[in-house]
Design a protein around this motif. Structure first.
Motif, mmCIF file in Angstrom:
data_model
loop_
_atom_site.group_PDB
_atom_site.id
_atom_site.type_symbol
_atom_site.label_atom_id
_atom_site.label_comp_id
_atom_site.label_asym_id
_atom_site.label_seq_id
_atom_site.Cartn_x
_atom_site.Cartn_y
_atom_site.Cartn_z
ATOM 1 N N ASP A 1 -0.567 10.131 5.587
ATOM 2 C CA ASP A 1 -0.766 9.941 7.024
ATOM 3 C C ASP A 1 -0.431 11.245 7.735
ATOM 4 O O ASP A 1 -0.048 12.247 7.097
ATOM 5 C CB ASP A 1 0.120 8.790 7.522
ATOM 6 N N TYR B 1 0.827 -1.207 0.000
ATOM 7 C CA TYR B 1 0.000 0.000 0.000
ATOM 8 C C TYR B 1 0.865 1.262 0.000
ATOM 9 O O TYR B 1 1.976 1.291 0.523
ATOM 10 C CB TYR B 1 -0.890 0.027 1.242
ATOM 11 N N SER C 1 0.042 5.436 0.905
ATOM 12 C CA SER C 1 -1.013 6.328 1.374
ATOM 13 C C SER C 1 -0.419 7.563 2.038
ATOM 14 O O SER C 1 0.806 7.729 2.106
ATOM 15 C CB SER C 1 -1.910 5.575 2.374
ATOM 16 N N THR D 1 -5.848 5.482 -0.580
ATOM 17 C CA THR D 1 -4.729 4.545 -0.595
ATOM 18 C C THR D 1 -4.650 3.799 -1.923
ATOM 19 O O THR D 1 -5.670 3.375 -2.468
ATOM 20 C CB THR D 1 -4.883 3.517 0.547
ATOM 21 N N TYR E 1 -9.228 3.974 3.117
ATOM 22 C CA TYR E 1 -8.722 2.673 3.548
ATOM 23 C C TYR E 1 -8.250 2.744 4.989
ATOM 24 O O TYR E 1 -7.586 3.690 5.407
ATOM 25 C CB TYR E 1 -7.563 2.225 2.679
#
Length: 306
Positions: A261, A257, A259, A290, A305
């Motif tokens: 944050d 994955y 993504s 994601t 996600y």
């Protein structure tokens, strides 16, 4: 009526004032000591010893008491669960080490001793658990687990030595899956159990704070990018039994994955209570858009996600 309004106002003011005083006391309590505070240090050492001993006794009664003892032995489980359990060991060792260092910092212990005695808390505790596994006939000490524990501790300590801050933090996220219903005794029959046992729904992340690598940039200090690892199609540790109901192709596969944050510890606040809350919550990856790539070659975009 004229009397009730002032009385109610006084009551509410007194309540808020008392709460503010209590919060101020708690905030002062949570503030790290500038120098060695022996009562705090002793409290930390005693508390950690009592908690660790209690957990180990509890584990002995829950996990080991029903199985015969054996001579110490090791096992090779490195191929099981597509290494999701090893990712969990890295995560646990890292954050136990972070907790150990933070409590000693709160006590005013020197930086050197924080690293020596605090950051190694996770490795020490999990190693004792591994020894207990080694003396159980139903399990065995896993050298792979020991290596993962060492990796989690090394990730924390190396950043403290290199950067004097944690720029890359392991994080965790979870979503429920249909696999748990196939073997609830192994993967969990309730949400709390599934969070710990259902590796199909777990994702482990390495979340990197971008601003910390580009100090002079205008990138928000809390902005992180994260890479994650997960796996699916598992109802046993190995491939001896597959879930042909939910995964007809009988295939176990990895998931990778990418993504966004946030590093909650970078949020500026003078409140030591909020700093403590943010540090605890910073173990969890925030839900975000994601990208996913699986070992089967599938590419998926998740709008949200976790």
């Amino acid at each position: 009526m004229k009397l009730k309004i002032p009385i109610l106002f006084i009551f509410l003011f007194a309540s808020f004032y008392s709460e503010a005083i209590a919060q101020n006391k708690l905030d002062a309590f949570l503030k790290p000591s500038d120098s060695l505070n022996l009562p705090r240090r002793n409290t930390v050492l005693i508390s950690e010893t009592v908690i660790a001993a209690s957990v180990l006794v509890g584990l002995n009664q829950i996990w080991y008491a029903d199985y015969p003892r054996s001579s110490f032995h090791t096992i090779n489980d490195n191929s099981e669960w597509l290494q999701m359990d090893k990712a969990g060991h890295i995560f646990s060792s890292y954050h136990l080490g972070n907790f150990g260092k933070s409590t000693l910092a709160w006590s005013g212990v020197s930086k050197k001793n924080q690293l020596i005695y605090g950051s190694t808390l996770g490795f020490a505790f999990l190693s004792v658990v591994e020894v207990m596994d080694g003396y159980s006939s139903n399990w065995g000490a896993s050298l792979g687990d020991v290596g993962a524990n060492a990796a989690g501790t090394a990730l924390f300590v190396s950043q403290e030595l290199l950067w004097k801050e944690q720029r890359i933090v392991p994080k965790f996220s979870f979503h429920t899956t249909t696999y748990a219903s196939a073997r609830p005794n192994v993967l969990g029959s309730s949400l709390n159990e599934q969070i710990l046992k259902d590796y199909n729904g777990q994702t482990y992340w390495l979340s990197a704070n971008v601003h910390s690598f580009f100090k002079g940039s205008k990138i928000p200090s809390w902005f992180n990018i994260a890479v994650g690892y997960g796996a699916e199609g598992m109802i046993t540790g190995n491939e001896e039994l597959v879930n042909t109901v939910f995964l007809p192709e009988s295939e176990r596969f990895r998931q990778f994955y990418f993504s966004f944050d946030a590093d909650l510890t970078k949020i500026k606040t003078k409140s030591h209570l909020l700093k403590t809350v943010f540090e605890i919550l910073n173990t969890i990856k925030i839900p975000a858009p994601t990208f996913e790539i699986s070992s089967r070659g599938d590419f998926t975009f998740h709008y949200f996600y976790f």
